[in-house]
Write a protein that holds these residues in place. Structure first.
Motif, mmCIF file in Angstrom:
data_model
loop_
_atom_site.group_PDB
_atom_site.id
_atom_site.type_symbol
_atom_site.label_atom_id
_atom_site.label_comp_id
_atom_site.label_asym_id
_atom_site.label_seq_id
_atom_site.Cartn_x
_atom_site.Cartn_y
_atom_site.Cartn_z
ATOM 1 N N ASP A 116 0.850 -1.187 0.000
ATOM 2 C CA ASP A 116 0.000 0.000 0.000
ATOM 3 C C ASP A 116 0.887 1.239 0.000
ATOM 4 O OD1 ASP A 116 -2.660 1.343 0.406
ATOM 5 O OD2 ASP A 116 -1.624 2.021 2.217
ATOM 6 N N VAL A 117 0.628 2.171 -0.913
ATOM 7 C CA VAL A 117 1.513 3.328 -1.058
ATOM 8 C C VAL A 117 0.713 4.525 -1.566
ATOM 9 C CG1 VAL A 117 2.150 2.737 -3.435
ATOM 10 C CG2 VAL A 117 3.718 4.079 -2.058
ATOM 11 N N ARG A 118 1.168 5.725 -1.218
ATOM 12 C CA ARG A 118 0.581 6.932 -1.805
ATOM 13 C C ARG A 118 0.923 6.984 -3.298
ATOM 14 N NH1 ARG A 118 -0.767 10.646 2.339
ATOM 15 N NH2 ARG A 118 0.241 10.160 4.323
ATOM 16 N N LEU A 119 0.021 7.545 -4.085
ATOM 17 C CA LEU A 119 0.299 7.674 -5.513
ATOM 18 C C LEU A 119 1.566 8.484 -5.756
ATOM 19 C CD1 LEU A 119 -3.129 8.319 -7.303
ATOM 20 C CD2 LEU A 119 -1.595 6.362 -7.594
ATOM 21 N N SER A 120 1.766 9.531 -4.976
ATOM 22 C CA SER A 120 2.931 10.390 -5.185
ATOM 23 C C SER A 120 4.233 9.684 -4.832
ATOM 24 C CB SER A 120 2.807 11.673 -4.352
ATOM 25 O OG SER A 120 2.739 11.361 -2.974
ATOM 26 N N MET A 121 4.165 8.639 -4.002
ATOM 27 C CA MET A 121 5.361 7.891 -3.639
ATOM 28 C C MET A 121 5.567 6.667 -4.510
ATOM 29 S SD MET A 121 6.589 9.758 -1.278
ATOM 30 C CE MET A 121 7.915 8.720 -0.671
ATOM 31 N N ALA A 122 4.531 6.256 -5.235
ATOM 32 C CA ALA A 122 4.645 5.075 -6.086
ATOM 33 C C ALA A 122 5.743 5.263 -7.137
ATOM 34 C CB ALA A 122 3.304 4.791 -6.766
ATOM 35 N N TYR A 123 5.845 6.466 -7.679
ATOM 36 C CA TYR A 123 6.858 6.751 -8.699
ATOM 37 C C TYR A 123 8.255 6.418 -8.196
ATOM 38 C CZ TYR A 123 10.115 9.635 -11.410
ATOM 39 O OH TYR A 123 11.194 10.076 -12.138
ATOM 40 N N TYR A 124 8.567 6.859 -6.973
ATOM 41 C CA TYR A 124 9.910 6.647 -6.436
ATOM 42 C C TYR A 124 10.171 5.169 -6.152
ATOM 43 C CZ TYR A 124 9.606 11.685 -5.821
ATOM 44 O OH TYR A 124 9.450 13.032 -6.050
ATOM 45 N N PHE A 125 9.156 4.494 -5.648
ATOM 46 C CA PHE A 125 9.320 3.067 -5.383
ATOM 47 C C PHE A 125 9.562 2.314 -6.685
ATOM 48 C CE2 PHE A 125 7.755 -1.255 -4.899
ATOM 49 C CZ PHE A 125 8.378 -1.656 -3.730
ATOM 50 N N ILE A 126 8.796 2.633 -7.711
ATOM 51 C CA ILE A 126 8.934 1.962 -9.004
ATOM 52 C C ILE A 126 10.316 2.204 -9.594
ATOM 53 C CG2 ILE A 126 8.112 2.009 -11.394
ATOM 54 C CD1 ILE A 126 5.280 2.518 -10.216
ATOM 55 N N LYS A 127 10.810 3.441 -9.510
ATOM 56 C CA LYS A 127 12.139 3.761 -10.031
ATOM 57 C C LYS A 127 13.230 3.061 -9.227
ATOM 58 C CE LYS A 127 11.129 6.658 -13.371
ATOM 59 N NZ LYS A 127 11.466 6.363 -14.788
ATOM 60 N N ARG A 128 13.093 3.084 -7.902
ATOM 61 C CA ARG A 128 14.121 2.502 -7.045
ATOM 62 C C ARG A 128 14.235 0.995 -7.260
ATOM 63 N NH1 ARG A 128 13.615 1.222 -1.435
ATOM 64 N NH2 ARG A 128 11.707 2.432 -1.351
ATOM 65 N N MET A 129 13.111 0.339 -7.494
ATOM 66 C CA MET A 129 13.102 -1.104 -7.679
ATOM 67 C C MET A 129 13.219 -1.514 -9.150
ATOM 68 S SD MET A 129 12.909 -2.076 -4.553
ATOM 69 C CE MET A 129 12.626 -3.834 -4.735
ATOM 70 N N ASN A 130 13.423 -0.518 -10.040
ATOM 71 C CA ASN A 130 13.573 -0.778 -11.486
ATOM 72 C C ASN A 130 12.356 -1.477 -12.077
ATOM 73 O OD1 ASN A 130 16.225 0.307 -11.625
ATOM 74 N ND2 ASN A 130 17.067 -1.611 -10.842
ATOM 75 N N LEU A 131 11.186 -1.201 -11.554
ATOM 76 C CA LEU A 131 9.982 -1.877 -12.016
ATOM 77 C C LEU A 131 9.458 -1.320 -13.333
ATOM 78 C CD1 LEU A 131 8.188 -2.167 -8.560
ATOM 79 C CD2 LEU A 131 9.356 -3.976 -9.825
#
Length: 303
Positions: A241-256
């Motif tokens: 579960d994540v905020r939409l504004s934080m999803a971008y950073y998680f996706i980039k950090r995990m190379n998704l």
């Protein structure tokens, strides 16, 4: 009033320490209490006696070593026995964020971590931003982006850590939208006027979404099993579960977002990536509409 509500916090803290030593180190001496909390021998004896009355199934005395030992089936009452918490404490000590006295090992195990490039946030910058969040004021900042450096007026309403850097989430008065600003890229800051904006309009911040993580489809069955264990997956998936504004950073950090990575390098993939991207676009559009309607046609809420 329940007994634990009447018990002084300092004594509860010492009971937590007793269980920490028993659970993680497997031994406790009376002197451990005396040295850590700077209490007298009689007080340490009282604490041990009282703890044994409250949790006799957790502790026993070993006459050979002249120390207290945990029972085989110890079930902590005052301690949150979390491996993640302990490892975070060790990391905090390694980085200097936690003093040695707060890490209760008598003898620390040999530990180390890969080097991390610290990004030091200016203390005055953070102080003024926190004040702006409390008072709903704007701040004038000189912000260095990757393309230029210029003065901007922003109205902060939240702080966020993307795994590497701290950001301030703010209303950008010159762009009429909500954006993230990296704290370490602010090299000048001053107090600005009050701003008529509503953090509730920041739908990217206030909307949460679930990321559906799966083992990469290119992995072998054996590799999949390792990944499912690494990421504590249940039923072959891990939902975050994540905020939409934080999803971008998680996706980039995990190379998704990189679809051409070798399976063994990628390890996992985001099954609902398209859904996430669509949700972000919709949130931005809805936020813009809300801001326009609330502003009554004015060009900027900040003006």
């Amino acid at each position: 009033m329940a007994e634990d509500e009447k018990r002084p916090w300092t004594q509860s803290r010492r009971f937590e320490f007793i269980e920490w030593k028993l659970f993680w180190e497997g031994a406790l001496n009376r002197s451990d209490l005396e040295d850590t909390f700077e209490i007298s021998t009689p007080q340490a004896s009282v604490d041990l006696r009282r703890y044994r009355e409250l949790a006799s199934d957790n502790i026993e005395y070993d006459a050979t070593s002249r120390s207290f030992r945990p029972t085989p089936d110890i079930k902590p009452v005052f301690l949150n026995a979390s491996a993640n918490r302990l490892l975070l404490q060790l990391k905090a000590w390694l980085t200097g964020a936690l003093p040695r006295r707060e890490v209760w090992f008598r003898d620390l195990p040999s530990i180390d971590m890969a080097p991390d490039i610290a990004r030091n946030v200016d203390v005055e910058c953070l102080r003024l931003i926190l004040d702006a969040i409390r008072s709903k004021r704007s701040v004038e900042v000189r912000y260095q982006s990757l393309t230029n450096s210029r003065t901007r007026r922003i109205a902060p309403h939240a702080l966020a850590f993307d795994g590497y850097r701290w950001h301030v989430r703010a209303w950008a008065c010159d762009r009429d939208d909500f954006r993230d600003f990296v704290l370490t890229r602010i090299d000048k800051i001053s107090v600005g006027p009050k701003v008529d904006f509503d953090p509730a309009d920041d739908l990217e911040w206030n909307t949460r979404i679930t990321l559906d993580l799966r083992p990469h489809p290119g992995l072998t069955e054996e590799q999949e099993q390792a990944i499912r264990r690494d990421y504590a997956m249940e039923g072959g998936r891990r939902e975050i579960d994540v905020r939409l504004s934080m999803a971008y950073y998680f996706i980039k950090r995990m190379n998704l977002d990189l679809v051409d990575l070798p399976p063994a390098r990628a390890q996992i993939y985001l099954k609902n990536l398209a859904e996430i991207n669509k949700a972000v676009e919709e949130a931005r559009a809805q936020a813009k509409q809300r801001v326009t309607e609330r502003a009554g046609g004015r060009t900027s809420i900040g003006e």
